[in-house]
Write a protein that holds these residues in place. Sequence first.
Motif, PDB file in Angstrom:
ATOM      1  N   SER A  39     -46.385 -64.605  15.232  1.00 41.10           N
ATOM      2  CA  SER A  39     -47.577 -64.560  14.383  1.00 41.10           C
ATOM      3  C   SER A  39     -47.246 -65.230  13.052  1.00 41.10           C
ATOM      4  N   PRO A  40     -48.259 -65.727  12.339  1.00 38.98           N
ATOM      5  CA  PRO A  40     -48.007 -66.189  10.973  1.00 38.98           C
ATOM      6  C   PRO A  40     -47.737 -65.024  10.030  1.00 38.98           C
ATOM      7  N   ASN A  41     -48.122 -63.812  10.459  1.00 38.62           N
ATOM      8  CA  ASN A  41     -47.862 -62.605   9.669  1.00 38.62           C
ATOM      9  C   ASN A  41     -47.565 -61.472  10.660  1.00 38.62           C
ATOM     10  N   LEU A  42     -46.306 -61.304  10.999  1.00 41.47           N
ATOM     11  CA  LEU A  42     -45.926 -60.331  12.018  1.00 41.47           C
ATOM     12  C   LEU A  42     -46.304 -58.904  11.642  1.00 41.47           C
ATOM     13  N   ALA A  43     -46.218 -58.569  10.364  1.00 38.40           N
ATOM     14  CA  ALA A  43     -46.539 -57.209   9.945  1.00 38.40           C
ATOM     15  C   ALA A  43     -48.012 -56.887  10.218  1.00 38.40           C
ATOM     16  N   ARG A  44     -48.903 -57.811   9.889  1.00 38.00           N
ATOM     17  CA  ARG A  44     -50.340 -57.598  10.134  1.00 38.00           C
ATOM     18  C   ARG A  44     -50.626 -57.513  11.631  1.00 38.00           C
ATOM     19  N   TRP A  45     -50.031 -58.412  12.402  1.00 42.52           N
ATOM     20  CA  TRP A  45     -50.263 -58.414  13.843  1.00 42.52           C
ATOM     21  C   TRP A  45     -49.793 -57.129  14.491  1.00 42.52           C
ATOM     22  N   GLU A  46     -48.606 -56.670  14.122  1.00 39.19           N
ATOM     23  CA  GLU A  46     -48.051 -55.482  14.745  1.00 39.19           C
ATOM     24  C   GLU A  46     -48.782 -54.215  14.332  1.00 39.19           C
ATOM     25  N   ARG A  47     -49.438 -54.250  13.179  1.00 41.36           N
ATOM     26  CA  ARG A  47     -50.271 -53.111  12.771  1.00 41.36           C
ATOM     27  C   ARG A  47     -51.655 -53.178  13.403  1.00 41.36           C
ATOM     28  N   GLY A  48     -51.977 -54.293  14.079  1.00 48.69           N
ATOM     29  CA  GLY A  48     -53.285 -54.435  14.705  1.00 48.69           C
ATOM     30  C   GLY A  48     -54.400 -54.628  13.709  1.00 48.69           C
ATOM     31  N   GLN A  49     -54.094 -55.243  12.560  1.00 51.02           N
ATOM     32  CA  GLN A  49     -55.117 -55.440  11.543  1.00 51.02           C
ATOM     33  C   GLN A  49     -56.120 -56.499  11.968  1.00 51.02           C
ATOM     34  N   ALA A  50     -57.356 -56.319  11.498  1.00 47.65           N
ATOM     35  CA  ALA A  50     -58.414 -57.264  11.822  1.00 47.65           C
ATOM     36  C   ALA A  50     -58.075 -58.647  11.283  1.00 47.65           C
ATOM     37  N   TYR A  51     -58.520 -59.651  12.033  1.00 43.53           N
ATOM     38  CA  TYR A  51     -58.379 -61.061  11.657  1.00 43.53           C
ATOM     39  C   TYR A  51     -56.933 -61.551  11.694  1.00 43.53           C
ATOM     40  N   SER A  52     -56.023 -60.775  12.244  1.00 49.62           N
ATOM     41  CA  SER A  52     -54.650 -61.245  12.344  1.00 49.62           C
ATOM     42  C   SER A  52     -54.505 -62.157  13.554  1.00 49.62           C
ATOM     43  N   GLN A  53     -53.608 -63.127  13.451  1.00 46.77           N
ATOM     44  CA  GLN A  53     -53.345 -64.053  14.541  1.00 46.77           C
ATOM     45  C   GLN A  53     -51.997 -63.718  15.164  1.00 46.77           C
ATOM     46  N   GLY A  54     -51.850 -64.054  16.437  1.00 47.57           N
ATOM     47  CA  GLY A  54     -50.558 -63.819  17.050  1.00 47.57           C
ATOM     48  C   GLY A  54     -50.612 -63.860  18.561  1.00 47.57           C
ATOM     49  N   ILE A  55     -49.466 -63.645  19.160  1.00 42.85           N
ATOM     50  CA  ILE A  55     -49.328 -63.573  20.612  1.00 42.85           C
ATOM     51  C   ILE A  55     -48.240 -62.572  20.945  1.00 42.85           C
ATOM     52  N   GLU A  56     -48.436 -61.851  22.027  1.00 39.44           N
ATOM     53  CA  GLU A  56     -47.379 -61.079  22.657  1.00 39.44           C
ATOM     54  C   GLU A  56     -47.368 -61.459  24.127  1.00 39.44           C
ATOM     55  N   ALA A  57     -46.177 -61.681  24.653  1.00 37.19           N
ATOM     56  CA  ALA A  57     -46.016 -62.000  26.068  1.00 37.19           C
ATOM     57  C   ALA A  57     -44.777 -61.273  26.562  1.00 37.19           C
ATOM     58  N   PHE A  58     -44.926 -60.472  27.606  1.00 38.41           N
ATOM     59  CA  PHE A  58     -43.769 -59.745  28.122  1.00 38.41           C
ATOM     60  C   PHE A  58     -44.013 -59.296  29.561  1.00 38.41           C
ATOM     61  N   TRP A  59     -42.931 -58.900  30.212  1.00 42.90           N
ATOM     62  CA  TRP A  59     -43.000 -58.284  31.534  1.00 42.90           C
ATOM     63  C   TRP A  59     -42.115 -57.056  31.521  1.00 42.90           C
ATOM     64  N   VAL A  60     -42.350 -56.144  32.470  1.00 42.08           N
ATOM     65  CA  VAL A  60     -41.592 -54.894  32.560  1.00 42.08           C
ATOM     66  C   VAL A  60     -40.837 -54.886  33.888  1.00 42.08           C
ATOM     67  N   ASP A  61     -39.558 -54.586  33.816  1.00 40.55           N
ATOM     68  CA  ASP A  61     -38.665 -54.657  34.967  1.00 40.55           C
ATOM     69  C   ASP A  61     -38.657 -53.339  35.741  1.00 40.55           C
ATOM     70  N   VAL A  62     -39.188 -53.355  36.970  1.00 44.48           N
ATOM     71  CA  VAL A  62     -39.225 -52.136  37.776  1.00 44.48           C
ATOM     72  C   VAL A  62     -37.827 -51.716  38.213  1.00 44.48           C
ATOM     73  N   ALA A  63     -36.924 -52.669  38.313  1.00 45.44           N
ATOM     74  CA  ALA A  63     -35.566 -52.344  38.750  1.00 45.44           C
ATOM     75  C   ALA A  63     -34.832 -51.509  37.710  1.00 45.44           C
ATOM     76  N   THR A  64     -35.208 -51.670  36.451  1.00 40.90           N
ATOM     77  CA  THR A  64     -34.565 -50.911  35.382  1.00 40.90           C
ATOM     78  C   THR A  64     -35.238 -49.567  35.149  1.00 40.90           C
ATOM     79  N   LEU A  65     -36.564 -49.559  35.109  1.00 41.47           N
ATOM     80  CA  LEU A  65     -37.281 -48.319  34.812  1.00 41.47           C
ATOM     81  C   LEU A  65     -37.284 -47.353  35.994  1.00 41.47           C
ATOM     82  N   ARG A  66     -37.356 -47.897  37.219  1.00 40.10           N
ATOM     83  CA  ARG A  66     -37.257 -47.096  38.442  1.00 40.10           C
ATOM     84  C   ARG A  66     -38.287 -45.966  38.481  1.00 40.10           C
ATOM     85  N   ILE A  67     -39.553 -46.334  38.338  1.00 35.43           N
ATOM     86  CA  ILE A  67     -40.654 -45.403  38.544  1.00 35.43           C
ATOM     87  C   ILE A  67     -41.571 -46.018  39.594  1.00 35.43           C
TER      88      ILE A  67
END
Length: 232
Positions: A75-103
């Motif tokens: 994000s151009p402002n990570l603090a705003r994005w991570e707080r979910g503030q309005a008008y913030s720009q950003g991206i999150e991209a991730f995956w969750v590993d079933v082999a590690t969590l084992r649920i």
Amino acid sequence: MRGRILALALAALATACTLTPPAQPHMSILPVASPASPSPLVEVRIGHVRAVIPKSWEARTLPTSNLPREGFVASPNLARWERGQAYSQGIEAFWVDVATLRIPSDYYYLAARNASFRQLGGPGACGPARPQILVNHPPDYSGRTLSPGDFVASAAGGCMRGGRLTHWAYVVAAPGFGPIRKVGIPTSGLYVVVAEVTGPESARLLTEIMKSARFDSATIGHIVDAAHEAAV
């Protein structure tokens, strides 16, 4: 995880499990030649995840202390994005590993189905309020029938906020045992990509960002195509 992404089942699941955080993969940022882009771009790579972002944005690895996810936030402002503030720009991209969590994979279905992205675009309506459900095969908890237990949803919207044009989009997918399992990362239980961009060229830039996001060799488009196949 913050409310913008998955303020629900996976957080509860993570606290119920004893986790050994996986080793953090190295994150690299590489220049991208894209003359038609409305903004100079770089490609972020971390483990199995990659996507392009504007060169002016800051990127960092997502923590794995509470959940075995691999990915990044930018994000151009990570603090705003991570707080979910309005008008913030950003991206999150991730995956969750079933082999590690084992649920059980059923829980990833529940997490994807109940994912909340309501803060995107700021308060009030900013484009479609409801996601498009591409695949929804509920697990059969009785065990009487065989269900792939997969779920895929996407949404996108745009509007004017405070005189600024805003566009946002997300895709969340739980592969279960359906066709989506055949693309991307074999041990992934969940994929998430969410992005928001503001400015006069926000629609075009958002399209580039979302199209670039990939997990191993699978783009979001590949995952969505597999979801359509499953829905037929």
